[in-house]
Design a protein around this motif. Sequence first.
Motif, PDB file in Angstrom:
ATOM      1  N   THR A 185       0.849  -1.194   0.000  1.00  0.00           N
ATOM      2  CA  THR A 185       0.000   0.000   0.000  1.00  0.00           C
ATOM      3  C   THR A 185       0.883   1.242   0.000  1.00  0.00           C
ATOM      4  O   THR A 185       2.059   1.175   0.337  1.00  0.00           O
ATOM      5  CB  THR A 185      -0.866   0.051   1.262  1.00  0.00           C
ATOM      6  OG1 THR A 185       0.012   0.089   2.390  1.00  0.00           O
ATOM      7  CG2 THR A 185      -1.771  -1.159   1.373  1.00  0.00           C
ATOM      8  N   ASP A 193       0.137   2.009 -10.174  1.00  0.00           N
ATOM      9  CA  ASP A 193      -0.667   0.790 -10.264  1.00  0.00           C
ATOM     10  C   ASP A 193       0.136  -0.398  -9.747  1.00  0.00           C
ATOM     11  O   ASP A 193       1.289  -0.576 -10.119  1.00  0.00           O
ATOM     12  CB  ASP A 193      -1.047   0.494 -11.723  1.00  0.00           C
ATOM     13  CG  ASP A 193      -1.863   1.616 -12.322  1.00  0.00           C
ATOM     14  OD1 ASP A 193      -2.498   2.340 -11.543  1.00  0.00           O
ATOM     15  OD2 ASP A 193      -1.845   1.763 -13.555  1.00  0.00           O
ATOM     16  N   MET A 221      -7.151 -10.320  -1.075  1.00  0.00           N
ATOM     17  CA  MET A 221      -7.510  -9.466  -2.198  1.00  0.00           C
ATOM     18  C   MET A 221      -8.356 -10.318  -3.127  1.00  0.00           C
ATOM     19  O   MET A 221      -7.995 -11.454  -3.425  1.00  0.00           O
ATOM     20  CB  MET A 221      -6.258  -9.074  -2.978  1.00  0.00           C
ATOM     21  CG  MET A 221      -5.572  -7.833  -2.515  1.00  0.00           C
ATOM     22  SD  MET A 221      -6.480  -6.363  -2.953  1.00  0.00           S
ATOM     23  CE  MET A 221      -6.437  -6.441  -4.722  1.00  0.00           C
ATOM     24  N   ASN A 223      -4.542  -2.513  -8.250  1.00  0.00           N
ATOM     25  CA  ASN A 223      -4.776  -1.430  -7.296  1.00  0.00           C
ATOM     26  C   ASN A 223      -4.237  -0.133  -7.872  1.00  0.00           C
ATOM     27  O   ASN A 223      -3.046  -0.007  -8.133  1.00  0.00           O
ATOM     28  CB  ASN A 223      -4.060  -1.733  -5.979  1.00  0.00           C
ATOM     29  CG  ASN A 223      -4.822  -2.714  -5.139  1.00  0.00           C
ATOM     30  OD1 ASN A 223      -6.015  -2.914  -5.357  1.00  0.00           O
ATOM     31  ND2 ASN A 223      -4.161  -3.314  -4.178  1.00  0.00           N
ATOM     32  N   ARG A 276      -6.800   3.732  -4.506  1.00  0.00           N
ATOM     33  CA  ARG A 276      -7.057   2.562  -3.675  1.00  0.00           C
ATOM     34  C   ARG A 276      -5.844   2.269  -2.793  1.00  0.00           C
ATOM     35  O   ARG A 276      -5.979   1.881  -1.637  1.00  0.00           O
ATOM     36  CB  ARG A 276      -7.367   1.371  -4.591  1.00  0.00           C
ATOM     37  CG  ARG A 276      -7.513   0.055  -3.900  1.00  0.00           C
ATOM     38  CD  ARG A 276      -8.863  -0.572  -4.158  1.00  0.00           C
ATOM     39  NE  ARG A 276      -8.973  -1.866  -3.484  1.00  0.00           N
ATOM     40  CZ  ARG A 276      -9.347  -2.011  -2.226  1.00  0.00           C
ATOM     41  NH1 ARG A 276      -9.675  -0.956  -1.499  1.00  0.00           N
ATOM     42  NH2 ARG A 276      -9.422  -3.218  -1.688  1.00  0.00           N
ATOM     43  N   LEU A 277      -4.658   2.461  -3.352  1.00  0.00           N
ATOM     44  CA  LEU A 277      -3.445   2.188  -2.577  1.00  0.00           C
ATOM     45  C   LEU A 277      -3.354   3.110  -1.372  1.00  0.00           C
ATOM     46  O   LEU A 277      -2.954   2.698  -0.285  1.00  0.00           O
ATOM     47  CB  LEU A 277      -2.208   2.368  -3.466  1.00  0.00           C
ATOM     48  CG  LEU A 277      -2.018   1.288  -4.523  1.00  0.00           C
ATOM     49  CD1 LEU A 277      -0.935   1.691  -5.502  1.00  0.00           C
ATOM     50  CD2 LEU A 277      -1.658  -0.029  -3.871  1.00  0.00           C
ATOM     51  N   LEU A 285      -5.991   2.017   1.174  1.00  0.00           N
ATOM     52  CA  LEU A 285      -5.535   0.851   1.937  1.00  0.00           C
ATOM     53  C   LEU A 285      -4.424   1.228   2.909  1.00  0.00           C
ATOM     54  O   LEU A 285      -4.321   0.684   3.994  1.00  0.00           O
ATOM     55  CB  LEU A 285      -5.013  -0.232   0.977  1.00  0.00           C
ATOM     56  CG  LEU A 285      -6.035  -1.002   0.156  1.00  0.00           C
ATOM     57  CD1 LEU A 285      -5.311  -1.844  -0.877  1.00  0.00           C
ATOM     58  CD2 LEU A 285      -6.864  -1.894   1.052  1.00  0.00           C
TER      59      LEU A 285
END
Lengths: 386, 180, 161, 570
Positions: free
Chosen positions: B58, B109, B138, B148, B152-153, B156
Amino acid sequence: MFDFYFEIPLVIRLFLQGLAVIMVIFPIAGACSMAERKVAAWIQDRPGPNRAVVPWVAWIPFLGTFLQRLGIFHVMADGGKMLFKEDSLPGHVNKFYFVLAPIVAMIPALTTVVVVPFGAYLDAAGKIIPVGLAPLDVGILAVFAVSSLGVYSMILAGWASNSKYPFLGSVRASAQLISYELSMALSVLPVFLWVNAPGMEATMGFGRVVEFQSQPGFLGGMWFGFLMPLSAFIFFVALFAETNRQPFDTVESESDLVGSFHTEYGAFKWGLFFVAEYSHMIVGSGVFMLLFGGGWNPLPWVPLADLVGWLAQITPLASHPLFVGVLSISIFLGKVLAMIFLFMWVRWTLPRFRYDQVMKIGWQRLLPLSIANLLFYAIAIAFIQK
Amino acid sequence: MAVITVERKPLTFLERTYLPQIAGGLKTTLKHLVAPKKTLEYPEQRPAIPTGYRGVPTLVMDPNGREKCVSCQLCEFVCPPKAIRITPGEIPADQPDRAHVEKGPKAFDIDMLRCIYCGLCQEVCPEEAIFLQNQFSMSGYSREEMVNHKDRLYELGGTLPDAHFKWDKKKAAEEHGNAH
Amino acid sequence: MNLKAETLSKIDEVITHYPVKRSATLPLLHLIQEDIGHLPADTSEWVAAKLELEPINVLEVITFYPMFRQKPIGRRHIKVCRTLSCALVGGYKTCATFEAEFKTHLGEVSPDGEVTVDFVECLASCGTAPVVLIDDELHEKVDVAKAKQLSDQIKAEAKKR
Amino acid sequence: MIATAKPDLVTVNIDGKEIAVPKGTNVIEAARLVNVDVPHYCYHPKLTIVGNCRMCLIEMGMPAVDPATKAPIMDPATGKQKINWIPRPQIGCGTNVSPGLHVRTTTPMVKDAREGVMEFLLINHPLDCPICDQAGECKLQEQATGYGRGYSRFIEDKNVKPKRTQLGPRVTLDDERCILCSRCIRFSKEIAKDDVLGFVDRGSYSTLTCFPGKKLENNYSLNTVDICPVGALTSTDFRFKMRVWFLKQTNAIDTESSVGANTVVWSREGTIYRITPRRNDEVNDTWMADSGRVLFKAVQAPDRLSAVKINGTDSAFDIAINAAAELFKANAGAVAVVGSGRSTVEEQFLTKQLATALKASTHLVSRVGEGDKLLVSADRNPNVRGALVTGLISTLPGVKLVDLGAQIDAGKVKVVVTVGEDLAAAGLNAGQLAKISLIVLGTHAKSMDGGAKVVIPTLTAFEKSGTFVNQQFRIQKFLKAVPPMAGATDDLIVLAKLVGAAGGATIPTEVNALWKTIAAAVPALATTTFANLPETGQLLDATPFSALPFVEGETLHYKPAQPVVAAANA
């Protein structure tokens, strides 16, 4: 009371009886597979399958949860899955024999049940009459003869799969069955030597064996398992080998043969092999209990007749033939299920033998032992019954 | 080299039959049959994640809520399965709290279908911006879903405490420091 | 560039002193600063054109020497020595006094436009530290009291004007 | 043993290794010949030596001689001549070799000197490596690893300087990273002759600046970025685009003019990120023009042709070739071929074959601009001489395709095949274009595409391999940097198919096989093979063309053979 039943034409009656057996064997096989998974889980400190549940059962407080945790609905889930998933037929197999194999597996598995009595009832004379589909006189011989046909299914499956692991597995299966059948047959001979005393009408049926174990007196009430522990032991070990159970499941042996004879099978055809395996176990356990475990007698030195007698003192209903029948079948089934639990228990305790060890045990240990056993009892029985 | 021959005690007859051992084994398994269960029923019961666990990689923010990643692309370089793909970009001069960092990821990504959770990205990161955290499961319905993206990273990753404040110091120096 | 005719002639003369024109950069810059008081922004270009250089070459020289001033200063230039000897006997206090007296900061023109206070490197009179250079006049042993006295003197002179 | 030196060679001893080097070589270059690396920042082989970074400090000594007798003093311990080592380290860049010079680069003194210099250089250098574009090709990074101390003793605050100064339209300056090597200043002054950079506020706050009001905007400004040993000067175009360690380097040739500057194309996964010069002391030293560095943008330009078209509608390659064949058949003898000075030698050879098969006249489009006397020459076609060598043309191309226009007007030409040239831009008027059936091999959409009968998309110079012949008649090769764009076909294949459509022989299109055909057909190229062409190119015999009035004026490493008379014609 059940006279109407005997008025039905014989063919239909036999058909109904046969159907009844199938209706019992199939669910028990399914339940066994479930029990196998649960026992495996418990022995491995896991809860085991406990997810599947039928909605309206889930609504019942406590019981619903309990049944779900017990995993009994997984039987339905598994069965449904096996029935409805795509039944693929690999392109490289010999289609006819490939389809034939699971059918061949089922035939001896269900046929042997016919000759195995699974209970008894009191006739008008108060005599205990065994309950069975076909109380043949050749009893044990029929079981041996028909059940050993089961190996053909594995040979067919392995050969028709046209694939090396199934083929290896089927070769192993045939060798293993031949090796252990000998000891198995030799180990039961002393029992029949004993029960067929000179002057009696000779029989190979199970009725006489159970009857013998129901006699009053010290020796009479003693089950053959105690009377002939070595015979029982040899039969017991050979039974594991005959049913391809651990530690003798070199035939299936997924770690070195993928899945052996059923590698290429899936869906319902695969399921049939397993129903057959469990039927073998059930029938084998039944035979073991009949020969060495006192049949439907509740305890050593406590024959069924005595139990019924005691119960009849409490309530006269106990001597009703129906009650005696249900009681005896329950006792017998209980013993069989206990045997099956033993199968599972052993499975998760002992590692699989290597194939050479299987052969060595079969030919170099069990066979001489069973011959020696036979000689010993032949001489001993000759002295006793002189 | 001295060779010590260990005398093996010959097996007794009973031992050679293996029957006592089998009985012992049956006893052991019987004990386990009734022993309390040791497993977790996963979706309902969650395992305690030990520190240093390498879960899903993350991106994290610094305590000021500023993104730490400067898109140096070292993680992309070191990533053995080439799961990371970064598009670097310049931080425009009109962002007062970030402009002094100059560079940040325009896109970041991580393809979780490729990621092998080796943690090299975390190890190589000079800005301590990428961490393999507690998240371990996941799943998705498509390949696209398993990639991801930057948002989103960060979602998280959240914010981790950070003792360096490298860029804060840099900004402070720019404002009050040794400027001529 | 608004230079006096006198300066221009001096510039033309000083260029002839050197074998290469480039060498006249420093004297030219000094002359311009003497004339104007500081070096305005277009000095580099003017000097570069004069000496056939690039403006950046001249700018490099201007920015290197602290004595070249690129901004206008007050009428009086007070330079307080900051180097070791003076610092040890109170150069910093002297400097602060001047700053307070004229309400100004280092390097800036005081609000009344009278002085610029600078804290400079060694003025080469360590024996009489702390020393202060006001325009071209050296004042020795300038402690806080003397600094105040000098300030008053400058203020008085300014008032007279 | 000291070998006897040739008259112009000087024998020196570097770390115990003897080597004979030409007089005037400095110690860094001499050491490089024996594979001894002398670290340096300010020294650049093509710039003057200033010796201000002090990184190349080494130990030097001369063989001892008796001052009175001039007899060598022998060292009794070794039996060799004693060496008088200079007690202080010396800079390698500023020291030229002298006979018998001894150099040591591995002694503790040298190590200490390097560590000390590195420590000073790093005092004010920011910890920017993660965001710095130079990371990965940074001399400071490399040498801090190789020769630095490994840890920092500096606890004070670093100097703060401007971080993103736009020195010019293409160059961004980060002053904090500058280590004051002055390479950029010297380049601007000496090579670009545009002296706008300098250090101001020399001392602790030395800062690189452009003179206020001026910009570093000459056409060579990006060379300062190339030679900057640290990340102080970065290309605004390439800034923060991609880390250099991801980029694949492919040798290429600058196509903007007939200088043929050697370049390196840096690409990743089919995308080109930048172009930098490649050292070729015979052509471009280590420089190239800024204008040549943006040519790669044409590869992914939005107007790239990507579909074969017949009469404006999308079609397939084979159908287009058939359509061309029909046009050839229907208009036999009335076909003209317009070749291109931008095509490779191989393509020009095939164009020539096409013209021969069609019995067509050949034309070339001329592009004449103004040379900048450095690395952009007056002839903006990179390969006019290739067309001469392959026989595609025999005289220099005339302006505006006058001949072709006249032939069209006279009705002698009804079909024109154009290889990568825009005929409208090249001089044909709309009336002339309307009269002809056009077969276009091109890379980008052009004005007459709508009117063309057949359009076949081809490749840019970055998507194919080939050779160019530059103004010196030096044949130089370039290699495919990125995969071809989908829908476009290699020019060689298209031309070979067209030759087939015109009834000519089958010609191999793989470049090495094609070169066998070319070597057999073109006497001037008889000894050339594509695979073995040296990196620095191979000079061809220019004498057959010495009478031609080439338009190029003087540029770096090129002097025109005769006064430029063609300019008057143009």
